[in-house]
Design a protein around this motif. Structure first.
Motif, PDB file in Angstrom:
ATOM      1  N   ILE A 116      30.136  15.659  20.346  1.00  5.87           N
ATOM      2  CA  ILE A 116      31.022  14.488  20.402  1.00  5.87           C
ATOM      3  C   ILE A 116      32.215  14.759  21.304  1.00  5.87           C
ATOM      4  O   ILE A 116      32.585  13.926  22.147  1.00  5.87           O
ATOM      5  N   ILE A 117      32.829  15.916  21.171  1.00  7.86           N
ATOM      6  CA  ILE A 117      33.988  16.265  22.012  1.00  7.86           C
ATOM      7  C   ILE A 117      33.571  16.386  23.471  1.00  7.86           C
ATOM      8  O   ILE A 117      34.270  15.908  24.369  1.00  7.86           O
ATOM      9  N   PRO A 173      36.104   9.911  20.369  1.00  7.18           N
ATOM     10  CA  PRO A 173      35.596  10.963  19.481  1.00  7.18           C
ATOM     11  C   PRO A 173      35.787  10.639  18.003  1.00  7.18           C
ATOM     12  O   PRO A 173      34.944  11.014  17.173  1.00  7.18           O
ATOM     13  N   THR A 179      32.673  10.469  15.531  1.00  4.87           N
ATOM     14  CA  THR A 179      32.714  11.366  14.377  1.00  4.87           C
ATOM     15  C   THR A 179      32.549  10.581  13.074  1.00  4.87           C
ATOM     16  O   THR A 179      31.817  11.002  12.170  1.00  4.87           O
ATOM     17  N   SER A 192      32.892  12.831  24.821  1.00  4.94           N
ATOM     18  CA  SER A 192      34.159  12.097  24.918  1.00  4.94           C
ATOM     19  C   SER A 192      35.001  12.598  26.075  1.00  4.94           C
ATOM     20  O   SER A 192      35.602  11.805  26.809  1.00  4.94           O
TER      21      SER A 192
END
Length: 189
Positions: free
Chosen positions: A26-27, A143, A147, A30
């Motif tokens: 995700i990071i 993010p 998340t 993003s």
């Protein structure tokens, strides 16, 4: 929550993905998306010619942000009423409208590049305060939203609630200020 409802709201393979791996992906996604956006707006050459429909995209973006705002608020109301499936549908639809906004926003800035604010006087610091806070929080909203979805669809609802307490106000702020920025810009262009 009814166990059968719980099973309907989860995605089996996400239950098997570790939190560390999910958050890392995700990071990464993003960060790459945000860096691409910065490059597109500030460093990429603008198109030599632009089709007439491109000028309509900011209005579409404001409409999509408005729809996202209504859907997010409706999803919040649904979860407070413990209507889990309705909440899920509303939040997924908010994700779709926000994603369509992002596509339209990228398309617009692919042709136009950076938009200069021509306003002067007291509106300038007001506009830039809203714009800067909007930009900073928009970097965090992607993010956070991803998340929140990961925790929801992996069945980690307690953690989903904790993350969503941050996601909700930031996502709402970014959606609302996107519309405000559109109206301020349009009143000076």
């Amino acid at each position: 929550m009814d166990p059968n409802t719980n099973d309907k709201l989860t995605v089996r393979f996400l239950k098997e993905v570790s939190i560390t791996k999910a958050i890392s992906v995700i990071i990464l996604i993003s960060t790459l998306a945000f860096l691409f956006l910065i490059w597109l707006i500030y460093y990429k050459d603008t198109a030599a010619t632009t089709a007439a429909w491109v000028n309509q995209l900011p209005a579409l973006n404001a409409l999509l942000n408005s729809a996202s705002t209504v859907l997010i608020i409706s999803g919040f109301i649904a979860i407070k009423k413990k209507k889990y499936v309705t909440h899920m549908k509303l939040m997924l639809t908010a994700f779709v409208t926000s994603s369509l906004f992002l596509i339209s926003y990228l398309l617009y800035h692919n042709f136009v590049g950076h938009t200069i604010f021509p306003g002067e006087g007291w509106i300038r610091p007001v506009y830039f305060s809203i714009l800067i806070s909007h930009i900073i929080l928009s970097a965090f909203v992607v993010p956070l939203v991803l998340t929140s979805y990961y925790f929801a669809f992996s069945g980690k609802f307690k953690t989903h609630r904790k993350v969503s307490k941050w996601t909700l106000p930031i996502w709402l702020y970014v959606s609302v200020t996107g519309v405000v920025i559109f109206f301020i810009l349009n009143s000076y262009v």
